[in-house]
Scaffold this motif. Structure first.
Motif, short mmCIF file in Angstrom:
data_model
loop_
_atom_site.label_atom_id
_atom_site.label_comp_id
_atom_site.label_asym_id
_atom_site.label_seq_id
_atom_site.Cartn_x
_atom_site.Cartn_y
_atom_site.Cartn_z
N ILE A 80 0.92 -1.13 -0.02
CA ILE A 80 -0.03 -0.09 0.01
C ILE A 80 0.79 1.17 0.05
N PHE A 82 1.57 5.57 -0.39
CA PHE A 82 1.17 6.86 -0.01
C PHE A 82 2.13 7.82 -0.49
N ASN A 116 -4.65 0.33 -3.72
CA ASN A 116 -3.75 0.62 -2.67
C ASN A 116 -2.94 1.73 -2.87
N HIS A 118 -2.20 5.62 -2.93
CA HIS A 118 -2.81 6.96 -2.78
C HIS A 118 -1.79 8.11 -2.98
N ASP A 121 -4.68 14.45 -4.09
CA ASP A 121 -5.40 14.93 -5.37
C ASP A 121 -5.56 16.42 -5.42
N ASP A 135 -8.52 13.09 6.16
CA ASP A 135 -8.87 11.91 5.70
C ASP A 135 -7.71 11.07 5.05
N TYR A 136 -6.67 11.66 4.23
CA TYR A 136 -5.31 11.16 3.97
C TYR A 136 -4.50 10.87 5.08
N LYS A 139 -6.36 7.52 6.73
CA LYS A 139 -5.79 6.43 6.06
C LYS A 139 -4.55 5.74 6.55
#
Length: 639
Positions: A80, A82, A116, A118, A121, A135-136, A139
């Motif tokens: 996953i 980020f 998975n 991220h 945006d 929210d980021y 997570k």
């Protein structure tokens, strides 16, 4: 390469640093650590949560991870990710977006589940950004935090887009980009004006929570900020210094990025040294500069109180050391860059024979020759040498669109004045206007616009070389194919680039080659062009006898200058020669006042060149040498 654990050598360093010979070895090592983490977590049936970075620094890491995957050695199904940041506003399919970057460099080539992945945006409505950032963070927290975060470092000291002034406990948020950061990104966006002023970034506090943090840096361009981050005091002015507070951070560097660290730059301050000639010269010049005393006035006490007692004991008395170094520096100065005929050349930087040499000046862009060594160029011609200049690339990406229109308008008016039909020219002009009016940032120009931009640079280069005294038959335009993409991102070097260079060298059979060694060039063109010359010479050296007697001199000036201790030939310029050099640079009108890609130096190129040449002369003067108006500096490359 194992980390050096010699406490004395690293006592200035406030966090762990591992240095590799080059970025390729370093990138492979970092990729190996990531792969080992993924495999270890897979064995425990656990996901791996990675924090990823963008930019040029991690590309080698991603290439190695892709290679491991394609070789069947690594799966990303349990991974996953980020990403650290994204410009704002930014559409995900834009060429400059970090979504595009990650897809092209990693995600499109591995078996990761896209659910998975991220990435901040860049299209979120401004009023919704705070909620998006919360929210980021949530997570990441829900997954137990980041297992590993990889970082690059900006020249402001930013990590992610946490610019100077960022708080150590900051979270994911919208930030305003530093002016230098935007300047560094200008080439990707077709000009600084097109670079977004804001970005969404993970905060320093978010990064700190990762169980492992790896900061990577490559090249001399990063050496100054790395020294501040590793050896400097913790400060919001250099956000990367906050990493000194972490117990689970590693700095992974290549030798160039580490070169300003004390153990490499001034090793006598932290350890006993092997005092060869080069290190002795460097240390004496450093000591003279630190104390603002001429070399011949340095004393034993100066040595003893500045980490150089070992040198004084082993090679003293110190006055003899001073005289030896003073003479070495003095012998670099010459008014005869092609060698002085009928003179003893044992203490001169260039050979006396042959008295008239065949010389070729390789210029990566069509103006590097006069910007960086215009005074020497003119002097070589004045002194009767057979001088050629070779412009390796067209430089067509560095011309403003309105210059294209201006030149085509001139062509239309000229043809009309002599009675030629201008119908087709008018059609081309109208096509150009339509394209330019709707042109997007960094969009590739049409073929005809690229050609006109190349013609502009070519005519300017001819004018500059003629001013230096060359005939047209000694001016060569190579248009190396690697450059002719129409994009700021160039192709890799191919066989044709090397073949064209070999053919030119075989034609001239030079005794001297002058080539750009200014590898701080932010476009990367200088080092690519230099490596092409090396590749050509390496192929020729076993078959062409003249190569054995050919010397390769590196010049700088457009972006940087050689440190004084490295200079092997210093060519003094009189006030009149400085003006002649300036006039040669002025022939490149499209690059004057406001070049398309100026880098982070706001000065015009001619001002940069004059300032650097005067600073070189001033450094020699401060060491106790003769006082000159200006100096151009060269280092010989032994190939």
């Amino acid at each position: 390469m194992p980390r050096l654990n010699l406490l004395e050598e690293t006592r200035y360093e406030k966090l762990p640093v591992t240095v590799y010979p080059d970025q390729h070895a370093a990138s492979k090592a970092v990729a190996g650590r990531i792969a080992a983490l993924i495999k270890r977590k897979q064995q425990n049936n656990e996901p791996t949560v990675l924090g990823l970075a963008t930019g040029a620094t991690p590309v080698g890491v991603y290439n190695e991870l892709v290679r491991l995957h394609k070789a069947g050695e690594l799966s990303f199904k349990n991974v996953i990710t980020f990403n650290l940041d994204e410009y704002y506003p930014m559409k995900p399919d834009a060429a400059q977006s970090y979504v595009t970057f990650m897809n092209e460099n990693l995600f499109n080539h591995i078996d990761i589940d896209r659910a998975n992945v991220h990435i901040p945006d860049g299209t979120v409505a401004l009023e919704n950004i705070p909620a998006f950032c919360v929210d980021y963070e949530s997570k990441i927290t829900a997954l137990g935090g980041l297992d590993m975060q990889i970082l690059g470092i900006g020249r402001t000291g930013h990590i992610g887009f946490n610019e100077p002034g960022s708080a150590p406990n900051s979270g994911t948020r919208l930030v305003t980009l530093d002016d230098l950061t935007r300047s560094d990104a200008a080439r990707d966006f077709g000009g600084k004006a097109n670079v977004p002023t804001k970005a969404i970034t993970m905060g320093i506090g978010t990064i700190f929570k990762a169980r492992e943090i790896i900061l990577m840096a490559w090249s001399q361009k990063k050496a100054g900020i790395i020294k501040k981050a590793v050896e400097g005091e913790i400060s919001g002015d250099v956000p990367a210094t906050y990493l000194q507070l972490s117990d689970h951070v590693d700095f992974i560097l290549d030798e160039a990025a580490a070169s300003d660290l004390t153990r490499f730059d001034t090793p006598w301050l932290v350890k006993d040294c092997v005092w060869d000639s080069a290190l002795t010269k460097k240390a004496i010049i450093w000591l003279s500069t630190q104390l603002k005393k001429p070399v011949l006035k340095l004393t034993e006490e100066d040595y003893n109180t500045h980490g150089m007692a070992q040198l004084a004991v082993e090679q003293g008395p110190v006055y003899d050391i001073n005289i030896d170094v003073f003479n070495k520096i003095q012998h670099t100065i010459t008014g005869w860059p092609g060698g002085k005929p009928n003179a003893d050349d044992s203490q001169r930087p260039e050979r006396a024979n042959p008295a008239k040499k065949r010389s070729i000046v390789f210029s990566p862009h069509p103006d590097d020759d006069v910007i960086s060594m215009g005074g020497t160029f003119i002097r070589l011609v004045d002194q009767g040498h057979d001088v050629h200049v070779a412009y390796q690339t067209s430089g067509n990406t560095a011309v403003w669109d309105d210059d294209v229109l201006r030149y085509v308008e001139f062509a239309i008016d000229f043809n009309q004045s002599i009675g030629n039909d201008t119908t087709r020219l008018n059609e081309i002009y109208d096509e150009m206007r339509r394209f330019i009016d709707s042109k997007q940032p960094n969009q590739i120009d049409t073929q005809i616009i690229r050609e006109v931009k190349g013609f502009i640079r070519k005519t300017e280069a001819i004018s500059g070389a003629r001013y230096a005294g060359l005939g047209d038959d000694h001016i060569h335009f190579m248009a190396l194919p690697f450059y002719e993409t129409g994009k700021t991102q160039k192709n890799t070097v191919g066989e044709e680039d090397i073949r064209l260079t070999i053919e030119l060298l075989q034609k001239i059979k030079p005794h001297q080659i002058f080539a750009a060694g200014d590898f701080a060039d932010p476009h990367g063109t200088h080092i690519v062009c230099f490596n092409i010359i090396l590749a050509a010479l390496n192929r020729l050296k076993d078959t062409e006898e003249w190569v054995k007697d050919c010397w390769l001199w590196m010049y700088r000036g457009a972006w940087h200058e050689f440190p004084t201790h490295e200079i092997e030939m210093a060519v003094p310029l009189s006030p009149q020669e400085v003006l002649r050099k300036r006039n040669a640079i002025f022939k490149h009108q499209s690059q004057k006042d406001r070049p398309v890609f100026p880098g982070d130096d706001a000065r015009e190129f001619w001002v940069r060149a004059e300032d650097r040449n005067r600073e070189t002369a001033q450094r020699y003067d401060e060491l106790g040498l003769a006082e000159y108006e200006a100096m151009e500096a060269f280092v010989r490359y032994k190939f």
